[in-house]
Motif scaffolding. Structure first.
Motif, PDB file in Angstrom:
ATOM      1  N   VAL A 193       8.158 -12.201  19.450  1.00 53.72           N
ATOM      2  CA  VAL A 193       7.832 -13.554  18.977  1.00 53.72           C
ATOM      3  C   VAL A 193       7.936 -13.674  17.460  1.00 53.72           C
ATOM      4  O   VAL A 193       7.821 -14.775  16.912  1.00 53.72           O
ATOM      5  CB  VAL A 193       6.427 -14.002  19.441  1.00 53.72           C
ATOM      6  CG1 VAL A 193       6.307 -13.948  20.955  1.00 53.72           C
ATOM      7  CG2 VAL A 193       5.309 -13.181  18.791  1.00 53.72           C
ATOM      8  N   SER A 194       8.162 -12.550  16.762  1.00 49.36           N
ATOM      9  CA  SER A 194       8.238 -12.555  15.303  1.00 49.36           C
ATOM     10  C   SER A 194       9.283 -13.546  14.786  1.00 49.36           C
ATOM     11  O   SER A 194      10.347 -13.730  15.390  1.00 49.36           O
ATOM     12  CB  SER A 194       8.604 -11.153  14.813  1.00 49.36           C
ATOM     13  OG  SER A 194       9.007 -11.176  13.462  1.00 49.36           O
TER      14      SER A 194
ATOM     15  N   LYS B  64      -1.774 -16.380  23.420  1.00 49.90           N
ATOM     16  CA  LYS B  64      -2.032 -17.776  23.831  1.00 49.90           C
ATOM     17  C   LYS B  64      -1.901 -18.714  22.633  1.00 49.90           C
ATOM     18  O   LYS B  64      -1.278 -19.781  22.718  1.00 49.90           O
ATOM     19  CB  LYS B  64      -3.424 -17.877  24.439  1.00 49.90           C
ATOM     20  CG  LYS B  64      -3.780 -19.266  24.951  1.00 49.90           C
ATOM     21  CD  LYS B  64      -5.167 -19.268  25.585  1.00 49.90           C
ATOM     22  CE  LYS B  64      -5.537 -20.656  26.110  1.00 49.90           C
ATOM     23  NZ  LYS B  64      -6.910 -20.656  26.704  1.00 49.90           N
ATOM     24  N   TYR B  65      -2.468 -18.316  21.503  1.00 57.24           N
ATOM     25  CA  TYR B  65      -2.407 -19.115  20.273  1.00 57.24           C
ATOM     26  C   TYR B  65      -0.961 -19.293  19.812  1.00 57.24           C
ATOM     27  O   TYR B  65      -0.522 -20.401  19.481  1.00 57.24           O
ATOM     28  CB  TYR B  65      -3.242 -18.406  19.210  1.00 57.24           C
ATOM     29  CG  TYR B  65      -3.154 -18.960  17.811  1.00 57.24           C
ATOM     30  CD1 TYR B  65      -3.880 -20.085  17.432  1.00 57.24           C
ATOM     31  CD2 TYR B  65      -2.373 -18.319  16.837  1.00 57.24           C
ATOM     32  CE1 TYR B  65      -3.822 -20.577  16.133  1.00 57.24           C
ATOM     33  CE2 TYR B  65      -2.316 -18.799  15.536  1.00 57.24           C
ATOM     34  CZ  TYR B  65      -3.042 -19.927  15.185  1.00 57.24           C
ATOM     35  OH  TYR B  65      -2.987 -20.413  13.897  1.00 57.24           O
ATOM     36  N   ASN B  66      -0.193 -18.212  19.805  1.00 60.35           N
ATOM     37  CA  ASN B  66       1.192 -18.267  19.323  1.00 60.35           C
ATOM     38  C   ASN B  66       2.137 -18.966  20.294  1.00 60.35           C
ATOM     39  O   ASN B  66       3.192 -19.456  19.891  1.00 60.35           O
ATOM     40  CB  ASN B  66       1.715 -16.859  19.047  1.00 60.35           C
ATOM     41  CG  ASN B  66       1.226 -16.302  17.726  1.00 60.35           C
ATOM     42  OD1 ASN B  66       0.880 -17.051  16.818  1.00 60.35           O
ATOM     43  ND2 ASN B  66       1.192 -14.988  17.617  1.00 60.35           N
ATOM     44  N   SER B  67       1.776 -19.005  21.566  1.00 66.21           N
ATOM     45  CA  SER B  67       2.670 -19.597  22.569  1.00 66.21           C
ATOM     46  C   SER B  67       2.920 -21.079  22.306  1.00 66.21           C
ATOM     47  O   SER B  67       3.887 -21.646  22.806  1.00 66.21           O
ATOM     48  CB  SER B  67       2.097 -19.403  23.972  1.00 66.21           C
ATOM     49  OG  SER B  67       0.891 -20.128  24.130  1.00 66.21           O
ATOM     50  N   MET B  68       2.060 -21.698  21.503  1.00 69.29           N
ATOM     51  CA  MET B  68       2.243 -23.116  21.150  1.00 69.29           C
ATOM     52  C   MET B  68       3.405 -23.313  20.172  1.00 69.29           C
ATOM     53  O   MET B  68       3.874 -24.425  19.981  1.00 69.29           O
ATOM     54  CB  MET B  68       0.965 -23.675  20.500  1.00 69.29           C
ATOM     55  CG  MET B  68      -0.303 -23.397  21.270  1.00 69.29           C
ATOM     56  SD  MET B  68      -0.404 -24.331  22.809  1.00 69.29           S
ATOM     57  CE  MET B  68      -2.066 -23.889  23.358  1.00 69.29           C
TER      58      MET B  68
ATOM     59  N   ASN C  75       4.325 -13.931  11.596  1.00 66.81           N
ATOM     60  CA  ASN C  75       3.719 -14.539  12.791  1.00 66.81           C
ATOM     61  C   ASN C  75       4.464 -15.829  13.112  1.00 66.81           C
ATOM     62  O   ASN C  75       4.790 -16.606  12.205  1.00 66.81           O
ATOM     63  CB  ASN C  75       2.242 -14.834  12.534  1.00 66.81           C
ATOM     64  CG  ASN C  75       1.486 -15.084  13.823  1.00 66.81           C
ATOM     65  OD1 ASN C  75       1.306 -14.174  14.620  1.00 66.81           O
ATOM     66  ND2 ASN C  75       1.065 -16.314  14.042  1.00 66.81           N
ATOM     67  N   PRO C  76       4.751 -16.121  14.381  1.00 64.93           N
ATOM     68  CA  PRO C  76       5.560 -17.299  14.700  1.00 64.93           C
ATOM     69  C   PRO C  76       4.862 -18.633  14.455  1.00 64.93           C
ATOM     70  O   PRO C  76       5.517 -19.664  14.326  1.00 64.93           O
ATOM     71  CB  PRO C  76       5.864 -17.122  16.195  1.00 64.93           C
ATOM     72  CG  PRO C  76       4.735 -16.296  16.708  1.00 64.93           C
ATOM     73  CD  PRO C  76       4.415 -15.351  15.586  1.00 64.93           C
ATOM     74  N   ARG C  77       3.540 -18.600  14.382  1.00 58.70           N
ATOM     75  CA  ARG C  77       2.784 -19.832  14.150  1.00 58.70           C
ATOM     76  C   ARG C  77       2.090 -19.744  12.797  1.00 58.70           C
ATOM     77  O   ARG C  77       1.408 -18.770  12.503  1.00 58.70           O
ATOM     78  CB  ARG C  77       1.747 -20.036  15.255  1.00 58.70           C
ATOM     79  CG  ARG C  77       0.910 -21.304  15.108  1.00 58.70           C
ATOM     80  CD  ARG C  77       0.039 -21.516  16.339  1.00 58.70           C
ATOM     81  NE  ARG C  77      -0.874 -22.632  16.159  1.00 58.70           N
ATOM     82  CZ  ARG C  77      -1.730 -23.075  17.076  1.00 58.70           C
ATOM     83  NH1 ARG C  77      -1.779 -22.484  18.265  1.00 58.70           N
ATOM     84  NH2 ARG C  77      -2.528 -24.096  16.824  1.00 58.70           N
ATOM     85  N   GLU C  78       2.281 -20.759  11.970  1.00 55.63           N
ATOM     86  CA  GLU C  78       1.585 -20.785  10.685  1.00 55.63           C
ATOM     87  C   GLU C  78       0.088 -20.856  10.934  1.00 55.63           C
ATOM     88  O   GLU C  78      -0.377 -21.566  11.829  1.00 55.63           O
ATOM     89  CB  GLU C  78       2.053 -21.978   9.848  1.00 55.63           C
ATOM     90  CG  GLU C  78       3.467 -21.824   9.312  1.00 55.63           C
ATOM     91  CD  GLU C  78       3.803 -22.880   8.272  1.00 55.63           C
ATOM     92  OE1 GLU C  78       2.864 -23.534   7.763  1.00 55.63           O
ATOM     93  OE2 GLU C  78       4.992 -23.046   7.979  1.00 55.63           O
ATOM     94  N   THR C  79      -0.647 -20.107  10.126  1.00 57.72           N
ATOM     95  CA  THR C  79      -2.078 -20.022  10.362  1.00 57.72           C
ATOM     96  C   THR C  79      -2.833 -20.169   9.053  1.00 57.72           C
ATOM     97  O   THR C  79      -2.255 -20.492   8.016  1.00 57.72           O
ATOM     98  CB  THR C  79      -2.423 -18.699  11.080  1.00 57.72           C
ATOM     99  OG1 THR C  79      -3.776 -18.714  11.492  1.00 57.72           O
ATOM    100  CG2 THR C  79      -2.153 -17.492  10.201  1.00 57.72           C
ATOM    101  N   SER C  80      -4.127 -19.929   9.091  1.00 57.04           N
ATOM    102  CA  SER C  80      -4.987 -20.050   7.919  1.00 57.04           C
ATOM    103  C   SER C  80      -6.200 -19.152   8.127  1.00 57.04           C
ATOM    104  O   SER C  80      -6.490 -18.738   9.259  1.00 57.04           O
ATOM    105  CB  SER C  80      -5.459 -21.505   7.760  1.00 57.04           C
ATOM    106  OG  SER C  80      -6.311 -21.854   8.845  1.00 57.04           O
ATOM    107  N   PRO C  81      -6.937 -18.837   7.064  1.00 55.65           N
ATOM    108  CA  PRO C  81      -8.165 -18.039   7.246  1.00 55.65           C
ATOM    109  C   PRO C  81      -9.142 -18.686   8.220  1.00 55.65           C
ATOM    110  O   PRO C  81      -9.815 -17.985   8.990  1.00 55.65           O
ATOM    111  CB  PRO C  81      -8.750 -17.966   5.829  1.00 55.65           C
ATOM    112  CG  PRO C  81      -7.573 -18.131   4.919  1.00 55.65           C
ATOM    113  CD  PRO C  81      -6.658 -19.083   5.638  1.00 55.65           C
ATOM    114  N   GLU C  82      -9.180 -20.002   8.223  1.00 59.10           N
ATOM    115  CA  GLU C  82     -10.103 -20.714   9.116  1.00 59.10           C
ATOM    116  C   GLU C  82      -9.696 -20.541  10.582  1.00 59.10           C
ATOM    117  O   GLU C  82     -10.559 -20.323  11.451  1.00 59.10           O
ATOM    118  CB  GLU C  82     -10.139 -22.212   8.761  1.00 59.10           C
ATOM    119  CG  GLU C  82     -10.776 -22.534   7.421  1.00 59.10           C
ATOM    120  CD  GLU C  82      -9.904 -22.150   6.232  1.00 59.10           C
ATOM    121  OE1 GLU C  82      -8.649 -22.086   6.389  1.00 59.10           O
ATOM    122  OE2 GLU C  82     -10.468 -21.873   5.154  1.00 59.10           O
ATOM    123  N   GLU C  83      -8.387 -20.633  10.860  1.00 62.50           N
ATOM    124  CA  GLU C  83      -7.936 -20.454  12.240  1.00 62.50           C
ATOM    125  C   GLU C  83      -8.099 -19.011  12.692  1.00 62.50           C
ATOM    126  O   GLU C  83      -8.454 -18.747  13.849  1.00 62.50           O
ATOM    127  CB  GLU C  83      -6.472 -20.911  12.370  1.00 62.50           C
ATOM    128  CG  GLU C  83      -6.327 -22.424  12.242  1.00 62.50           C
ATOM    129  CD  GLU C  83      -4.929 -22.907  12.558  1.00 62.50           C
ATOM    130  OE1 GLU C  83      -4.071 -22.078  12.941  1.00 62.50           O
ATOM    131  OE2 GLU C  83      -4.692 -24.116  12.427  1.00 62.50           O
TER     132      GLU C  83
END
Length: 382
Positions: A203-204, A289-293, A361-369
């Motif tokens: 998924v990278s 599950k999170y990245n599958s979006m 990571n395939p999904r952009e994220t944040s410290p909060e997520e």
């Protein structure tokens, strides 16, 4: 898409491939290993004898802990500077291989600082004094094939991932006789680590045709053989397939990199001392599950594995080898009390976001997520 596939010069695999130690050229060899398992099971003695049969003088650097520390790396580098090997052999699990890689850096460059090593742009070229041989005893970390090492700063409670093409071993010896002695829990944790490596490589954001082919085959091998190896450690066919799967997944992720499963595992491991494979195993379904979006690759995996839901398949595989489904359910000696978890959660999330593995990571994220993902994995809210 332009890309690079970087693997060792040689991979020796199959039963008794350890014998290749006799023929690899060198005069002075140092074996870096961990606790007592390699000594107790006779592999340390066998490696020493094979090297000596090949005409080499041998020294041993042992006592590498489960999460190799900065202090251990410094101790080993000093021993190498005194012994002056032209071959460095890492024998054991990921800890021994990770430690030996960074010892190698300080052996070749005694004035190097740890800050230099953790930055790819300041890591110098190696192989001026020695070549590196990696012999894994577990089927999971794939450090025998990768450009990665993880070292723990025990004072700051942080795991530092070292990433450099210069620390990819020159030789990998993938002999299934070594992991055949692993206890069931190690078989499970390291086996699920292979799944995490292969999944994140697939998924990278840096994945490509080469890495996909390696990673998906590794996943298939694990789903077919992990339970067999777990149930019967003497099943040498299953052991060999799992050992090969680990190396294949390593070949994939050392080029495609990883994602926030590893970013988060590095930091929760640094805080609580939980083994890397177990941390990855617990985080795996939550992050997938999170990245599958954000990626179609999960559907690709489902098609290739012939499963209806990959996340459900991950949970089923984990449960079949007795992996706990949340951090609060982890037993053994790890102190996962709720108060400490709440206390370190903010810092863990920040450090995980800043980890190099987060970049692909395939999904952009944040410290909060990431904080919310930690909480989900701690409490078991899938």
């Amino acid at each position: 898409m332009r890309g690079t596939l970087h693997i060792p010069g040689y991979i020796f695999f199959g039963e008794n491939s350890l014998d290749e130690l006799k023929s690899i050229k060198g005069k002075r060899a140092i074996i870096v290993t961990g606790g007592n398992s390699m000594r107790r099971n006779g592999f340390l003695k066998k490696c020493k004898e094979l090297l000596e049969e090949g005409g080499k003088v041998v020294d041993i650097c042992d006592g590498v802990e489960q999460n190799p520390s900065v202090e251990t790396v410094e101790r080993g580098a000093k021993q190498m500077q005194e012994f002056k090997p032209d071959l460095i052999i890492a024998l054991g699990g990921g800890s021994a291989m990770d430690a030996a890689k960074v010892m190698w850096c300080f052996y070749e460059y005694p004035n190097l600082t740890f800050e230099d090593v953790v930055k790819p742009e300041t890591m110098p070229e190696l192989r001026n004094k020695a070549k590196f041989i990696a012999i894994p005893s577990t089927s999971g970390t794939a450090s025998e094939i990768t450009a990665f090492s993880v070292i723990t700063d025990t004072k700051k409670h942080i795991k530092y991932p070292v990433v450099s093409r210069h620390i990819v071993p020159d030789y990998a010896i993938v002999d299934p006789l070594l992991p055949s002695k692993m206890p069931k829990s190690v078989t499970a944790n390291t086996g699920m680590d292979v799944v995490a490596h292969a999944t994140e490589a697939l998924v990278s954001s840096a994945a490509n045709d080469y890495t996909d082919s390696l990673a998906i085959h590794a996943l298939k091998l694990v789903f077919e053989n992990l339970k067999k190896a777990y149930d019967n450690g003497d099943d040498m066919q299953a052991r060999e397939k799992m050992h090969n799967a680990s190396t294949l997944a390593g070949m994939a992720f050392t080029s495609a990199s990883l994602g926030i499963i590893h970013s988060m595992a590095h930091n929760i491991g640094g805080e609580f001392g939980v083994t890397h494979g177990l941390a990855n195993a617990i985080l795996l379904p939550y992050i997938t599950k999170y990245n599958s979006m954000a990626t179609e690759k999960v559907k690709f995996i489902e098609k290739e594995l012939k499963v209806d839901n990959f996340i459900d398949a991950l949970v089923e595989l984990s449960k079949s080898v007795d992996i706990p489904m949340s951090f609060k359910d982890v037993e053994d000696d790890f102190d996962f009390n709720e108060d400490k978890f709440s206390e370190v959660l903010e810092d863990m999330s920040k450090h995980a976001f800043e980890d190099p593995c987060t970049l692909t990571n395939p999904r952009e994220t944040s410290p909060e997520e990431i904080k919310e993902l930690y909480k989900a994995a701690y409490y078991g809210n899938l």
